[in-house]
Write an enzyme that holds these catalytic residues in place. Structure first.
Site, PDB file in Angstrom:
ATOM      1  N   MET A   4      42.413  41.036  34.492  1.00 46.54           N
ATOM      2  CA  MET A   4      41.194  40.635  33.782  1.00 46.54           C
ATOM      3  C   MET A   4      39.997  40.650  34.728  1.00 46.54           C
ATOM      4  O   MET A   4      38.938  40.099  34.397  1.00 46.54           O
ATOM      5  CB  MET A   4      41.374  39.258  33.149  1.00 46.54           C
ATOM      6  CG  MET A   4      42.481  39.266  32.096  1.00 46.54           C
ATOM      7  SD  MET A   4      42.281  38.000  30.848  1.00 46.54           S
ATOM      8  CE  MET A   4      42.320  36.534  31.841  1.00 46.54           C
ATOM      9  N   HIS A  50      45.822  40.129  43.100  1.00 43.89           N
ATOM     10  CA  HIS A  50      45.751  41.398  42.361  1.00 43.89           C
ATOM     11  C   HIS A  50      45.987  42.595  43.291  1.00 43.89           C
ATOM     12  O   HIS A  50      46.684  43.547  42.926  1.00 43.89           O
ATOM     13  CB  HIS A  50      44.377  41.563  41.711  1.00 43.89           C
ATOM     14  CG  HIS A  50      44.017  40.497  40.718  1.00 43.89           C
ATOM     15  ND1 HIS A  50      43.062  39.547  40.972  1.00 43.89           N
ATOM     16  CD2 HIS A  50      44.470  40.255  39.456  1.00 43.89           C
ATOM     17  CE1 HIS A  50      42.928  38.766  39.912  1.00 43.89           C
ATOM     18  NE2 HIS A  50      43.775  39.159  38.979  1.00 43.89           N
ATOM     19  N   GLY A  60      52.385  39.767  38.205  1.00 48.60           N
ATOM     20  CA  GLY A  60      52.619  38.713  39.186  1.00 48.60           C
ATOM     21  C   GLY A  60      53.587  37.654  38.678  1.00 48.60           C
ATOM     22  O   GLY A  60      53.572  37.299  37.499  1.00 48.60           O
ATOM     23  N   ASP A 110      52.323  34.197  36.890  1.00 55.01           N
ATOM     24  CA  ASP A 110      52.372  33.979  35.438  1.00 55.01           C
ATOM     25  C   ASP A 110      53.815  34.193  34.992  1.00 55.01           C
ATOM     26  O   ASP A 110      54.159  35.210  34.392  1.00 55.01           O
ATOM     27  CB  ASP A 110      51.398  34.928  34.742  1.00 55.01           C
ATOM     28  CG  ASP A 110      49.964  34.663  35.163  1.00 55.01           C
ATOM     29  OD1 ASP A 110      49.319  33.821  34.557  1.00 55.01           O
ATOM     30  OD2 ASP A 110      49.510  35.285  36.152  1.00 55.01           O
TER      31      ASP A 110
END
Ligand code: AMP
Length: 281
Positions: A31, A38, A150, A153
């Site tokens: 996002m 990231h 990842g 989450d």
């Protein structure tokens, strides 16, 4: 400068040219407002693919009506520079209209049963429906061979594993380890909402996860571990959504031994943070 595409025809042209060359394509869905967590996904995808596409899309369908969709940080220039440095080949930056041609409210919706009823699924109704709705679109748009997600989450990864298997998406999933600050706080775009005082308190989440593991491994019954964790977080000023020990499928464990995951979702002021820690009893 890394190439950024905003239209589906351009994306498809780039990816199909790579595929004609026999190259493997990796996808990293994000996002935006990218950080080292990231970028570790980009590096992981790079190890399993010849070309890596990162998508940057703040997905309206996964935010609840009172959540932070409007104020979610959007930093496309910095994201592109960071992605280039991390070894990404292409940024897929779709508009809401590209992602949802009939509008977000009229989109075909996906729903994974069962596993989305608990934890974040219970606290954020519709959240995982929005996640699978957008990830299935991203898979159809990019047609990746591999896709990195990842472990931060944890439940999201479980939900995505389920729908990939159930719908036979030909995508290999690459789970990436959680990247943390030196003081243990898991990197998150939402960390920047924290005030200076809250930022000092935030690593209590990771300390609590470590204490949960220690206490569970010392033989404390699960209810005791969870009560201690809740007290530790509330004592530090959090409002706790959950602080639990589950098996790796997120069910309440029935055996006294086996693989476990401790999961926390807790709010500090207006900021909701999540984290988890896998361990074995
Ligand atoms: P987001 O942009 O928050 O939707 O996250 C995009 C992807 O990055 C998801 O697969 C996340 O699980 C992953 N991710 C976010 N933060 C971290 C982190 N601290 N460590 C590892 N992966 C992460």
């Amino acid at each position: 400068m890394i190439e950024t595409v905003t239209g589906l025809p351009a994306l498809r042209a780039r990816v199909s040219a790579w595929k004609r060359e026999g190259l493997r394509v990796g996808l990293v869905p994000t996002m935006g407002n990218l950080h080292a967590g990231h970028f570790s996904l980009v590096k992981l995808a790079r190890e399993h693919a010849d070309r890596v596409v990162a998508s940057v899309f703040v997905n309206p369908t996964q935010f609840g009506p009172n959540e932070d969709f409007d104020r979610y940080p959007r930093t496309p220039e910095a994201d592109a520079a960071g992605l280039e440095a991390a070894g990404c080949d292409l940024v897929w930056l779709p508009s809401v209209e590209q992602m949802y041609p009939f509008g977000a409210d009229n989109a075909v919706r996906m729903r994974v049963p069962g596993i989305t009823d608990v934890l974040d699924g219970a606290h954020r109704p519709g959240h995982f429906d929005g996640v699978v709705t957008v990830v299935s679109r991203l898979f159809n748009q990019v047609l990746p061979d591999v896709a990195a997600f990842g472990r931060k989450d944890y439940q999201q990864l479980a939900v995505i594993r389920y729908f990939v298997r159930d719908l036979a998406f030909p995508v290999e999933l690459l789970p990436a380890d959680i990247v943390r600050e030196a003081d243990g706080l898991a990197l998150s775009s939402r960390n920047q909402y924290l005030s200076a005082e809250e930022r000092v308190v935030a690593p209590t989440i990771h300390r609590t996860l470590l204490a949960m593991r220690e206490s569970a491994q010392a033989g404390t019954p699960r209810a005791g571990v969870e009560a201690q964790a809740r007290a530790m977080l509330e004592g530090a000023g959090f409002v706790v959504d959950y602080a639990v020990v589950r098996d790796r499928q997120l069910a309440e464990p029935e055996d006294s031994r086996g693989d476990r995951v401790a999961l926390i979702a807790a709010r500090l002021g207006a900021t909701r943070l999540i984290d988890n820690l896998e361990f074995t009893l």
